[in-house]
Design an enzyme around this catalytic site. Structure first.
Site, PDB file in Angstrom:
ATOM      1  N   HIS A 103       0.820  -1.225   0.000  1.00  0.00           N
ATOM      2  CA  HIS A 103       0.000   0.000   0.000  1.00  0.00           C
ATOM      3  C   HIS A 103       0.855   1.277   0.000  1.00  0.00           C
ATOM      4  O   HIS A 103       0.307   2.375  -0.108  1.00  0.00           O
ATOM      5  CB  HIS A 103      -0.935   0.021   1.219  1.00  0.00           C
ATOM      6  N   ASP A 147      -2.680 -10.436  -2.708  1.00  0.00           N
ATOM      7  CA  ASP A 147      -3.337 -10.011  -1.466  1.00  0.00           C
ATOM      8  C   ASP A 147      -4.827  -9.714  -1.714  1.00  0.00           C
ATOM      9  O   ASP A 147      -5.219  -9.346  -2.825  1.00  0.00           O
ATOM     10  CB  ASP A 147      -2.636  -8.754  -0.937  1.00  0.00           C
ATOM     11  N   HIS A 167      -6.391  -7.263  -0.760  1.00  0.00           N
ATOM     12  CA  HIS A 167      -6.539  -5.826  -1.040  1.00  0.00           C
ATOM     13  C   HIS A 167      -5.643  -5.414  -2.203  1.00  0.00           C
ATOM     14  O   HIS A 167      -4.527  -5.927  -2.347  1.00  0.00           O
ATOM     15  CB  HIS A 167      -6.160  -5.019   0.208  1.00  0.00           C
ATOM     16  N   ASP A 173      -4.700 -13.238   3.126  1.00  0.00           N
ATOM     17  CA  ASP A 173      -6.007 -12.783   3.605  1.00  0.00           C
ATOM     18  C   ASP A 173      -7.117 -13.079   2.588  1.00  0.00           C
ATOM     19  O   ASP A 173      -8.265 -12.708   2.791  1.00  0.00           O
ATOM     20  CB  ASP A 173      -5.995 -11.289   3.993  1.00  0.00           C
TER      21      ASP A 173
HETATM   22 ZN   LIG Z   1      -4.501  -7.406   2.492  1.00  0.00          ZN
END
Ligand SMILES: [Zn+2]
Length: 344
Positions: free
Chosen positions: A162, A197, A199, A286
């Site tokens: 991120h 991931d 996200h 995740d």
């Molecule tokens: Zn994540």
């Protein structure tokens, strides 16, 4: 398989937020030191190969990707907060949403310039930990590059995908994957990044968005409903000379393995078509059901299939740890992925 690991990561504990500020007492925060320790223990038990500490590729390697203003802030925000604001918690209280004509000098103002959320407090040991997470990733990249090792694993904590050129957030401060990719590009390697991931890796995407020397493919939850919300849509293909070198595969929140594996095959085809020298996998586990901040309905055993599908590319691969927050099975999930990748 060689694993690189920095045990000192345990000094960076964002759960301190709960203890230092009543505002955060009821907030879930999953990027905790046990994550690294659980994965380390599971790898050791599974006897997947040696685990050593990273070499130091210096701050200049990080400066190839991140602005020095960000690096300075990460290094001194904790101390400045204590001195200037008598607070132990370096979190922004404003965000700079508009183009800046002037960079503020106050630590509050600077936090608002570089942070994009409130999930990433800077504590006393945050810089040191983030610094060594990057060195861990570059060490894995260097080993694969130098020795032609098939697979090396960077057990990074905190994660990195991120974090962008001039911003941090989502529990990420420095982009471990991107710095490793840039280091490989500078050695003349053609690099593909596969981000698994749950996200979207908005930082990694932004770093390489205008470039054709690194391909970025990401499979993740649809940002219409999931963090990081503002990036990760299917029509983000890159810009300028980077156009056609960025591919996002956003999936609905409750996606099952059928949907996921179909997207994976598409992403792997993009990578095959790019013909890279080296693959970097941003590994977030995740995506597996039961993760406290995930939402896909994918069973744990599928990680083995995902690993196998990636192995079929027959590329030297650097695996960099990103998310995964279910402390009950985190270590086993990572091992399951490697069992598939390494053909065990
Ligand atoms: Zn994540």
């Amino acid at each position: 398989m060689h694993t690189f690991y920095y045990p000192g990561h345990i000094q960076h504990d964002p759960a301190q937020m709960h203890r230092s500020d009543t505002l955060f007492q009821n907030r879930f925060y999953g990027e905790v030191p046990q994550r690294g320790q659980l994965i380390f223990n599971a790898l050791q038990a599974a006897k997947l190969g040696p685990i050593t500490s990273a070499g130091d590729f210096s701050i200049d390697t990080i400066g190839e990707i991140h602005e020095y203003g960000l690096l300075n802030l990460l290094q001194n925000a904790h101390e400045r907060m204590a001195n200037e604001a008598e607070s132990q918690l370096a979190l922004p209280n404003t965000f700079s949403k508009f183009a800046l004509r002037h960079k503020p000098q106050s630590v509050w103002g600077q936090l608002g310039c570089y942070a994009f959320d409130t999930a990433s407090p800077i504590f006393e040991h945050t810089w040191e930990t983030a610094y060594w997470a990057v060195q861990t990733a570059v060490s894995a990249a260097a080993l694969v590059h130098a020795q032609g090792s098939k697979v090396a694993y960077a057990l990074c904590r905190p994660p990195g995908h991120h974090a962008g050129p001039n911003f941090y957030g989502g529990g990420c401060y420095l982009n471990n994957t991107a710095v490793a990719a840039q280091w490989l590009v500078q050695q003349g390697q053609r690099v593909a990044i596969l981000d698994l991931d749950y996200h979207h890796g908005n930082g990694t995407q932004m770093i390489f968005y205008g470039r054709s020397d690194a391909l970025y493919c990401s499979i993740h939850a649809d940002p219409l409903h999931e963090y990081p919300y503002y990036w990760g849509y299917a029509d983000e293909y890159g810009e300028g000379s980077g156009k056609g070198y960025n591919y996002n595969f956003p999936l609905p929140r409750s996606s099952t393995e059928i949907v996921y594996l179909a997207a994976l095959e598409e992403a792997l085809n993009r990578i095959r078509f790019y013909v890279p020298d080296i693959l970097i996998v941003s590994l977030g586990v995740d995506i597996i059901q039961g993760d406290p901040i995930g939402g896909f309905q994918i069973e744990a055993g599928i990680l083995r299939q995902i690993g196998k599908a990636i192995a079929a590319l027959r590329l030297p691969s650097v695996v960099v740890q990103e998310g995964g927050f279910n402390l009950e099975n985190l270590g086993q999930l990572v091992v399951t992925f490697f069992n598939g990748l390494l053909g065990k």
